[in-house]
Design a protein around this motif. Structure first.
Motif, PDB file in Angstrom:
ATOM      1  N   LEU A 135       0.860  -1.190   0.000  1.00  0.00           N
ATOM      2  CA  LEU A 135       0.000   0.000   0.000  1.00  0.00           C
ATOM      3  C   LEU A 135       0.891   1.233   0.000  1.00  0.00           C
ATOM      4  CD1 LEU A 135      -2.807   1.403   0.296  1.00  0.00           C
ATOM      5  CD2 LEU A 135      -2.470   1.238   2.775  1.00  0.00           C
ATOM      6  N   PHE A 136       0.676   2.108  -1.009  1.00  0.00           N
ATOM      7  CA  PHE A 136       1.426   3.355  -1.125  1.00  0.00           C
ATOM      8  C   PHE A 136       0.459   4.519  -0.970  1.00  0.00           C
ATOM      9  CE2 PHE A 136       2.821   6.943  -3.731  1.00  0.00           C
ATOM     10  CZ  PHE A 136       4.099   7.166  -3.238  1.00  0.00           C
ATOM     11  N   VAL A 137       0.789   5.489  -0.103  1.00  0.00           N
ATOM     12  CA  VAL A 137      -0.104   6.624   0.150  1.00  0.00           C
ATOM     13  C   VAL A 137       0.727   7.901   0.197  1.00  0.00           C
ATOM     14  CG1 VAL A 137      -1.776   7.666   1.724  1.00  0.00           C
ATOM     15  CG2 VAL A 137      -1.690   5.170   1.482  1.00  0.00           C
ATOM     16  N   ASN A 138       0.282   8.923  -0.547  1.00  0.00           N
ATOM     17  CA  ASN A 138       0.825  10.268  -0.376  1.00  0.00           C
ATOM     18  C   ASN A 138      -0.310  11.268  -0.509  1.00  0.00           C
ATOM     19  OD1 ASN A 138       0.346  10.581  -3.113  1.00  0.00           O
ATOM     20  ND2 ASN A 138       2.481  10.824  -3.687  1.00  0.00           N
ATOM     21  N   GLU A 139       0.024  12.559  -0.606  1.00  0.00           N
ATOM     22  CA  GLU A 139      -1.014  13.584  -0.621  1.00  0.00           C
ATOM     23  C   GLU A 139      -1.870  13.537  -1.878  1.00  0.00           C
ATOM     24  OE1 GLU A 139       1.127  17.175  -0.151  1.00  0.00           O
ATOM     25  OE2 GLU A 139       1.569  16.865   1.986  1.00  0.00           O
ATOM     26  N   THR A 140      -1.335  12.940  -2.948  1.00  0.00           N
ATOM     27  CA  THR A 140      -2.049  12.920  -4.224  1.00  0.00           C
ATOM     28  C   THR A 140      -2.702  11.585  -4.511  1.00  0.00           C
ATOM     29  OG1 THR A 140      -0.445  14.512  -5.102  1.00  0.00           O
ATOM     30  CG2 THR A 140      -1.836  13.362  -6.703  1.00  0.00           C
TER      31      THR A 140
ATOM     32  N   THR B 158      -2.307  -0.809 -13.975  1.00  0.00           N
ATOM     33  CA  THR B 158      -1.191  -1.165 -14.851  1.00  0.00           C
ATOM     34  C   THR B 158      -0.551  -2.450 -14.363  1.00  0.00           C
ATOM     35  OG1 THR B 158       0.894  -0.371 -15.787  1.00  0.00           O
ATOM     36  CG2 THR B 158       0.457   0.195 -13.506  1.00  0.00           C
ATOM     37  N   ASP B 159       0.148  -3.143 -15.290  1.00  0.00           N
ATOM     38  CA  ASP B 159       0.920  -4.327 -14.916  1.00  0.00           C
ATOM     39  C   ASP B 159       2.323  -3.954 -14.450  1.00  0.00           C
ATOM     40  OD1 ASP B 159      -1.167  -5.973 -15.564  1.00  0.00           O
ATOM     41  OD2 ASP B 159      -0.408  -6.497 -17.549  1.00  0.00           O
ATOM     42  N   GLY B 160       2.787  -2.777 -14.807  1.00  0.00           N
ATOM     43  CA  GLY B 160       4.121  -2.333 -14.420  1.00  0.00           C
ATOM     44  C   GLY B 160       4.284  -0.859 -14.715  1.00  0.00           C
ATOM     45  N   GLY B 161       5.491  -0.335 -14.420  1.00  0.00           N
ATOM     46  CA  GLY B 161       5.746   1.082 -14.672  1.00  0.00           C
ATOM     47  C   GLY B 161       6.310   1.767 -13.446  1.00  0.00           C
ATOM     48  N   TRP B 162       6.135   3.076 -13.375  1.00  0.00           N
ATOM     49  CA  TRP B 162       6.665   3.819 -12.243  1.00  0.00           C
ATOM     50  C   TRP B 162       5.858   5.087 -11.995  1.00  0.00           C
ATOM     51  CZ3 TRP B 162       8.019   8.670 -13.818  1.00  0.00           C
ATOM     52  CH2 TRP B 162       8.409   8.831 -15.139  1.00  0.00           C
ATOM     53  N   TYR B 163       5.960   5.580 -10.747  1.00  0.00           N
ATOM     54  CA  TYR B 163       5.309   6.830 -10.351  1.00  0.00           C
ATOM     55  C   TYR B 163       6.313   7.673  -9.590  1.00  0.00           C
ATOM     56  CZ  TYR B 163       2.394  10.079  -7.691  1.00  0.00           C
ATOM     57  OH  TYR B 163       1.867  11.208  -7.130  1.00  0.00           O
ATOM     58  N   ASP B 164       6.604   8.877 -10.118  1.00  0.00           N
ATOM     59  CA  ASP B 164       7.502   9.828  -9.486  1.00  0.00           C
ATOM     60  C   ASP B 164       6.664  10.749  -8.603  1.00  0.00           C
ATOM     61  OD1 ASP B 164       9.191  11.948  -8.807  1.00  0.00           O
ATOM     62  OD2 ASP B 164      10.297  11.836 -10.685  1.00  0.00           O
ATOM     63  N   SER B 165       6.713  10.497  -7.288  1.00  0.00           N
ATOM     64  CA  SER B 165       5.855  11.263  -6.379  1.00  0.00           C
ATOM     65  C   SER B 165       6.343  12.687  -6.178  1.00  0.00           C
ATOM     66  CB  SER B 165       5.754  10.541  -5.028  1.00  0.00           C
ATOM     67  OG  SER B 165       7.037  10.429  -4.434  1.00  0.00           O
ATOM     68  N   LYS B 166       7.642  12.955  -6.437  1.00  0.00           N
ATOM     69  CA  LYS B 166       8.133  14.327  -6.335  1.00  0.00           C
ATOM     70  C   LYS B 166       7.595  15.185  -7.468  1.00  0.00           C
ATOM     71  CE  LYS B 166      12.574  14.120  -3.880  1.00  0.00           C
ATOM     72  NZ  LYS B 166      14.048  14.303  -4.029  1.00  0.00           N
ATOM     73  N   GLU B 167       7.705  14.668  -8.690  1.00  0.00           N
ATOM     74  CA  GLU B 167       7.295  15.431  -9.868  1.00  0.00           C
ATOM     75  C   GLU B 167       5.839  15.172 -10.239  1.00  0.00           C
ATOM     76  OE1 GLU B 167       9.235  17.629 -11.090  1.00  0.00           O
ATOM     77  OE2 GLU B 167      10.970  17.065  -9.879  1.00  0.00           O
ATOM     78  N   ASP B 168       5.198  14.190  -9.594  1.00  0.00           N
ATOM     79  CA  ASP B 168       3.812  13.829  -9.885  1.00  0.00           C
ATOM     80  C   ASP B 168       3.664  13.401 -11.348  1.00  0.00           C
ATOM     81  OD1 ASP B 168       1.387  13.295  -8.769  1.00  0.00           O
ATOM     82  OD2 ASP B 168       0.564  15.301  -9.015  1.00  0.00           O
TER      83      ASP B 168
END
Length: 515
Positions: A169-174, A208-218
């Motif tokens: 589980l990943f949680v941030n402000e967005t 998605t089956d894969g990939g990435w999320y940059d939480s700094k740059e959104d």
């Protein structure tokens, strides 16, 4: 001399005391040391402000048992604190440290802190040489405003990378994200997905089956069966990229965009999108304008839709090799523009429209869409209407500088020809037997249709007409100037819009010469 040296080295190897592999001992400092060989042989008990050192590693606790023959210790207190290096510190109520393997096992209220994150769990094993700690009983990582929880995790403190699995589980402000496997870099704050992942916020939802999320740059890239939804639009594809700051996105391979409010669909192998500005699709792209069971399907090399500030489409462009299909109307040209506010469609470069048995051509064709069943058609310069007879062997023909037509209830009902009006049509008995061929030249004429067939023609301004017996007409007399039958380009179904495109005419050195 050489024999003595070899003998000495063999003795060192046999005793396990080679300089390179000798184990470094653990050193202690405390208020009190107790040792009883009879009660606990080989165990030194340290109490009060205990400090132990092993290389660069320094630990602090209230009590510690040193198993000196095994070069390991058991420390306890609330909490035990171990400074692994300048940036990594471990906390827990109890630890077991093996000085030979340089592995620490920590229990109860465990924390690992470094310059970028804090890791919480109830049990952790940390390998000082590998610079890696792992937990198998559930853990939580806090990095800036990001929180990552999982059942299992491996955190490499030198690379700042955590590999987590099971109920992630990943949680941030967005965003909130769930998956089974992921990798997270606490320095860059980039989360990599390695299993089916679900991301969601108050505005968007993604899978998605894969990939990435940059939480700094959104910013996110979704790879494999990717989907991105908001309140009005749904987009899917093999890969999707989206910048949430400027609401800019791209998609690759089998991209499918659905707008449920504006009732259109865009398909293609590449899509570029900027919220409230434009969407562009290329590579096998198709635009579907949904109208109940009578949708229109449009293909071109490039499709582009412009939006206003409320995300409503204002203009649509199709170029090059544009072709569309609707069950009652088809068309083709090199380039097409649709102004939605005016319900105006413009077709350029060898445009042609088919309505039932009628073919409409001109230098430029304009449509004014009154509604889905009623359309005004304007054929501008070199205007021509032809309809097939006798299995495409003969043709009724109408020609003029400009032609205005009305499609009423999906059928051509009226045509007004202005400027150098000509017509050639075959007069038949009710049993389809041929009476003769009428050819007329005048300045203007109006033709009325019923069931897509000519019923009445009105000629104005001294028409010059003649009824010819069929056998008297030569092949040249059976075709008006600029006649061309383009049925080979006509799509018979949706798949046909991808085949046999109309070719844009080559530019000529004489700008006044018609193509």
């Amino acid at each position: 001399m050489l024999r003595r040296l070899l003998y000495f080295l063999l003795l060192l190897l046999a005793s396990g005391l080679t300089p390179a592999f000798a184990q470094q001992k653990i050193y202690f400092q405390a208020d009190l040391l107790e040792y009883d060989e009879d009660i606990r042989p080989g165990v030194e008990q340290y109490t009060g402000n205990v400090i132990f050192r092993h290389g660069e590693t320094v630990g602090y606790c209230q009590s510690a048992d040193n198993y000196r023959n095994e070069n390991r210790l058991y420390a306890y207190g609330n909490p035990v604190r171990i400074h692994v290096n300048d940036s990594v510190t471990l906390y827990g109520k109890e630890i077991l440290y093996d000085g030979n393997s340089r592995v620490v096992t920590i229990y109860y209220n465990v924390r690992l802190t470094d310059n970028s994150t804090t890791l919480y769990t109830d049990s952790m094993t940390y390998d000082l040489d590998a610079k890696m700690g792992y937990y198998l009983c559930g853990g939580r990582m806090v990095s800036d405003s990001n929180v990552l929880t999982s059942q299992k995790g491996y955190y490499y403190t030198d690379t700042k990378t955590a590999y987590v699995s099971d109920n992630v589980l990943f949680v941030n402000e967005t965003y909130t994200g769930t998956c089974d496997n992921a990798a997270y870099n606490t320095a860059t704050e980039v989360l990599h997905f390695t299993s089916r992942t679900h991301l969601y916020s108050t505005e968007n939802e993604a899978w998605t089956d894969g990939g990435w999320y940059d939480s700094k740059e959104d910013i996110t890239t979704l790879i494999g069966n990717a989907e991105l939804h908001n309140q009005n639009q749904h987009i899917s594809g093999d890969s999707l990229y989206f910048d949430y700051n400027i609401k800019y996105g791209q998609g690759w391979n089998h991209v499918h965009l659905v707008d449920s409010v504006q009732n259109y669909i865009v398909d293609g192998n590449y899509l570029e999108y900027l919220d409230c500005q434009y969407a562009t699709s290329t590579d096998s792209c198709m635009l579907t304008l949904i109208d109940g069971n009578d949708s229109l399907f449009l293909h071109a090399d490039t499709l582009r839709v412009l939006f206003d500030t409320t995300q409503n489409p204002t203009d649509m462009f199709a170029y090059n090799h544009a072709k569309f299909f609707r069950h009652d109307m088809q068309g083709a040209c090199d380039s097409l523009v649709y102004h939605l506010e005016d319900s105006l469609v413009l077709m350029f470069y060898s445009p042609v429209v088919w309505s039932e048995s009628n073919q409409l051509t001109a230098d430029t064709i304009k449509f004014v869409i009154l509604d889905s069943a009623n359309i005004d058609v304007h054929l501008c310069r070199t205007a021509f209407i032809a309809s097939s007879l006798f299995h495409d062997t003969e043709f009724n023909q109408i020609r003029g500088i400009t032609i205005t037509g009305r499609i009423h209830e999906r059928q051509l009902s009226r045509v007004d020809v202005v400027g150098n009006a000509e017509c050639l049509y075959y007069i038949q008995e009710q049993d389809s037997s041929l009476i003769g061929v009428n050819s007329t030249i005048t300045s203007e004429m109006t033709i009325f249709f019923k069931d897509n067939e000519i019923q009445t023609i009105r000629f104005y301004n001294d028409p010059d007409g003649k009824l010819h017996p069929d056998q008297e007409l030569t092949d040249n007399d059976r075709r008006l100037k600029d006649f061309k039958w383009m049925s080979a380009f006509r799509p018979a179904d949706i798949s046909g819009i991808f085949d046999h495109p109309v070719i844009r005419p080559a530019l000529t050195n004489n700008p006044t010469e018609e193509p």
